[in-house]
Design an enzyme around this catalytic site. Structure first.
Site, PDB file in Angstrom:
ATOM      1  CG  HIS A 139       6.985  -6.243   5.774  1.00  0.00           C
ATOM      2  ND1 HIS A 139       7.342  -5.019   6.300  1.00  0.00           N
ATOM      3  CD2 HIS A 139       6.289  -5.977   4.632  1.00  0.00           C
ATOM      4  CE1 HIS A 139       6.876  -4.063   5.522  1.00  0.00           C
ATOM      5  NE2 HIS A 139       6.234  -4.603   4.500  1.00  0.00           N
ATOM      6  CE1 TYR A 161       6.101   3.834   3.871  1.00  0.00           C
ATOM      7  CE2 TYR A 161       7.092   4.907   1.963  1.00  0.00           C
ATOM      8  CZ  TYR A 161       7.170   3.986   2.994  1.00  0.00           C
ATOM      9  OH  TYR A 161       8.298   3.232   3.159  1.00  0.00           O
ATOM     10  CG  ASP A 202      -2.108   0.818   1.197  1.00  0.00           C
ATOM     11  OD1 ASP A 202      -2.736   0.827   0.129  1.00  0.00           O
ATOM     12  OD2 ASP A 202      -2.454   1.448   2.206  1.00  0.00           O
ATOM     13  CG  PHE A 245       9.542  -0.805   0.853  1.00  0.00           C
ATOM     14  CD1 PHE A 245       9.201  -1.038   2.180  1.00  0.00           C
ATOM     15  CD2 PHE A 245       9.320  -1.815  -0.081  1.00  0.00           C
ATOM     16  CE1 PHE A 245       8.652  -2.263   2.575  1.00  0.00           C
ATOM     17  CE2 PHE A 245       8.777  -3.038   0.304  1.00  0.00           C
ATOM     18  CZ  PHE A 245       8.446  -3.260   1.633  1.00  0.00           C
TER      19      PHE A 245
END
Length: 222
Positions: free
Chosen positions: A188, A68, A66, A79
């Site tokens: 993760h 930010y 998703d 990221f």
């Protein structure tokens, strides 16, 4: 929502753009913006991963979930955050692993465009999100599109290195032909994973796999 996308991607993804779900998806996003809702990333960055890493140049793929949802953060690469924005905890952990793996000190910013320009395709499963509402656009059709992107990469290219971090990304391995491509899996990088991401050495492994194919390795220094 105007779909401005790099030419080589437009060629391979045109069948998706022509499907009813994609028209409905873009209408949903456009209507929210028209209604005054703030959607991230800004429209010019929604397809930034495709712009920065043309289909013909993809060497490695990092999958996120998703964008930010804070102001000024998302700019279309999973990221990554825009310059001037404090790197979020997951990105800080990525930088820590690169330092352990390759001896590269963490940068003073969180913009990963330099990786994208070398062939690291950084794709989120959803390409938009409402401000302050994580996962708010996860069910409007983006995943149908991004799953098709992953399948297209798997079918039309060979020797890609897929970096799958966390259960959400790892579940995408069913879309990837493991006989044609390399799949690296890890926890993760989020602090919620309890440090299990550390020690994966995916950055040196990616370069080893690219070098083995006679390809230029990624310079992970930012």
């Amino acid at each position: 929502m105007d779909v401005r996308i790099e030419a080589s991607w437009k060629t391979v993804l045109q069948p998706e753009f022509d499907k009813p779900y994609f028209a409905a998806l873009t209408t949903t996003v456009r209507n929210e913006i028209t209604a005054g809702k703030t959607v991230y990333p800004p429209a010019k960055y929604i397809f930034n991963a495709f712009e920065k890493t043309p289909f013909d140049r993809v060497k490695a793929v990092i999958l996120g979930q998703d964008p930010y949802h804070g102001k000024g953060q998302a700019h279309g690469l999973c990221f990554s955050v825009q310059r001037g924005v404090t790197p979020p905890p997951s990105l800080v952990n990525i930088f820590k692993e690169i330092e352990t793996d390759l001896g590269i000190a963490p940068p003073n910013h969180g913009c990963l465009e330099a990786w994208a320009e070398q062939g690291v395709f950084m794709l989120n499963a959803a390409l938009t999100v409402r401000a302050g509402e994580p996962m708010s656009h996860s069910k409007i059709g983006w995943e149908t599109f991004t799953d098709a992107v992953i399948r297209t990469l798997s079918e039309q290219k060979t020797g890609l290195v897929f970096l799958l971090w966390g259960n959400f990304a790892r579940n995408k391995r069913t879309l990837i032909d493991g006989q044609k491509h390399y799949i690296l899996e890890a926890a993760h990088p989020s602090p919620l994973s309890g440090g299990k991401f550390f020690g994966c050495r995916h950055f040196s492994q990616t370069n080893d796999l690219l070098t083995k194919q006679g390809l230029t390795p990624i310079n992970w220094q930012l």
